[in-house]
Design a protein around this motif. Structure first.
Motif, mmCIF file in Angstrom:
data_model
loop_
_atom_site.group_PDB
_atom_site.id
_atom_site.type_symbol
_atom_site.label_atom_id
_atom_site.label_comp_id
_atom_site.label_asym_id
_atom_site.label_seq_id
_atom_site.Cartn_x
_atom_site.Cartn_y
_atom_site.Cartn_z
ATOM 1 N N SER A 58 -14.866 1.610 4.771
ATOM 2 C CA SER A 58 -15.021 1.737 6.217
ATOM 3 C C SER A 58 -15.755 3.022 6.589
ATOM 4 O O SER A 58 -15.893 3.949 5.779
ATOM 5 N N ASN A 87 -5.201 6.225 4.903
ATOM 6 C CA ASN A 87 -6.217 5.181 5.037
ATOM 7 C C ASN A 87 -5.895 4.088 4.013
ATOM 8 O O ASN A 87 -6.449 4.043 2.911
ATOM 9 N N ILE A 88 -4.970 3.224 4.385
ATOM 10 C CA ILE A 88 -4.411 2.252 3.449
ATOM 11 C C ILE A 88 -5.471 1.290 2.920
ATOM 12 O O ILE A 88 -5.602 1.085 1.718
ATOM 13 N N GLY A 89 -6.260 0.711 3.817
ATOM 14 C CA GLY A 89 -7.239 -0.287 3.402
ATOM 15 C C GLY A 89 -8.249 0.259 2.418
ATOM 16 O O GLY A 89 -8.516 -0.356 1.370
ATOM 17 N N ASP A 90 -8.817 1.419 2.727
ATOM 18 C CA ASP A 90 -9.838 1.987 1.847
ATOM 19 C C ASP A 90 -9.243 2.479 0.535
ATOM 20 O O ASP A 90 -9.874 2.356 -0.521
ATOM 21 N N VAL A 95 -6.671 1.228 -1.076
ATOM 22 C CA VAL A 95 -6.406 0.039 -1.906
ATOM 23 C C VAL A 95 -7.708 -0.531 -2.449
ATOM 24 O O VAL A 95 -7.821 -0.843 -3.643
ATOM 25 N N ARG A 96 -8.716 -0.672 -1.594
ATOM 26 C CA ARG A 96 -10.005 -1.209 -2.051
ATOM 27 C C ARG A 96 -10.625 -0.308 -3.117
ATOM 28 O O ARG A 96 -11.206 -0.793 -4.100
ATOM 29 N N GLY A 130 -8.043 -6.406 -3.889
ATOM 30 C CA GLY A 130 -7.720 -5.610 -2.701
ATOM 31 C C GLY A 130 -6.985 -6.426 -1.649
ATOM 32 O O GLY A 130 -6.006 -5.958 -1.052
ATOM 33 N N ALA A 131 -7.444 -7.662 -1.433
ATOM 34 C CA ALA A 131 -6.784 -8.535 -0.453
ATOM 35 C C ALA A 131 -5.349 -8.826 -0.869
ATOM 36 O O ALA A 131 -4.420 -8.804 -0.045
ATOM 37 N N LEU A 143 -3.138 -5.663 -0.346
ATOM 38 C CA LEU A 143 -2.900 -5.410 1.083
ATOM 39 C C LEU A 143 -1.940 -6.435 1.678
ATOM 40 O O LEU A 143 -1.073 -6.090 2.489
ATOM 41 N N PHE A 199 3.052 1.069 0.530
ATOM 42 C CA PHE A 199 1.693 1.543 0.248
ATOM 43 C C PHE A 199 1.710 2.594 -0.857
ATOM 44 O O PHE A 199 0.956 2.514 -1.831
#
Length: 202
Positions: free
Chosen positions: A26, A51-54, A56-57, A156-157, A160, A175
């Motif tokens: 992001s 920044n959980i999403g980034d 993990v990705r 990643g999906a 999450l 997380f």
């Protein structure tokens, strides 16, 4: 949580930029991406910023393929509150492929992910196996290899979705535990938390 400063044993990239060139992060994550910053240094900044999403990705793209898929499997297995029979089948087939990869096992993961309607952490763990190589086309048809980054998107999906599977008030703990499991795998471990290893040793 504190992230180690020494290099992750299983991560071959020397810099975070090498990994991020393959990952779609992001706009919020990009200011952290300094030249020559190590993978562990970049992950530490993402975790500190929550920044959980980034985060993990980034781990999904940093790990080798089998290790990344094992991470998805472990996080899903330990976070889905009451897994259904189909979710357990997805996870069992994912683990079977990690232990002994074969095209038959890869395709069997697609079958159970499809049966699960491509919904939930377990289905995406299985789907990431199917996306890990080989051909996406049905057997007997001309080969259609996956985009090389597709498995990591699935991983990643899955992670999450597993983090989101429980109560909202404990999402931060899930997380941090997911990242701890990923770091353990990145260092050659099997994805267990320090607390779990301590209980087994006592």
């Amino acid at each position: 949580m504190k992230i180690q400063t020494e290099a992750f044993r299983k991560v071959t990239a020397q810099t975070a930029q090498e990994i991020c060139s393959r990952a779609d992060l992001s706009a919020e994550a990009r200011p952290f991406l300094l030249p020559d910053l190590s993978p562990q240094g970049f992950l530490a900044l993402l975790v500190e910023a929550e920044n959980i999403g980034d985060a993990v990705r980034f781990v999904a793209f940093a790990l080798p393929i089998r290790e990344a898929i094992w991470w998805a499997h472990v996080v899903a297995r330990t976070n889905i509150p009451v897994p259904t029979e189909l979710e357990m089948l997805c996870l069992d087939r994912t683990a079977a492929w990690v232990y002994e990869p074969s095209d038959a096992r890869r395709r069997s993961c697609m079958e159970c992910a499809e049966s699960a309607k491509f919904t939930g952490a377990a289905a995406y763990a299985a789907l990431s196996v199917f996306w890990s190589g080989g051909s996406l086309a049905p057997e007997g048809m001309p080969d259609a290899p996956p985009v090389p980054s597709l498995y990591a998107i699935g991983v990643g999906a899955s992670v999450l979705l597993a983090i989101a599977a429980g109560e909202p008030q404990s999402a931060e703990r899930r997380f941090e535990e997911a990242i701890e499991r990923g770091i353990d795998i990145a260092n050659g471990g099997n994805g267990k938390l320090k607390a779990e290893l301590h209980r087994e040793a006592s």
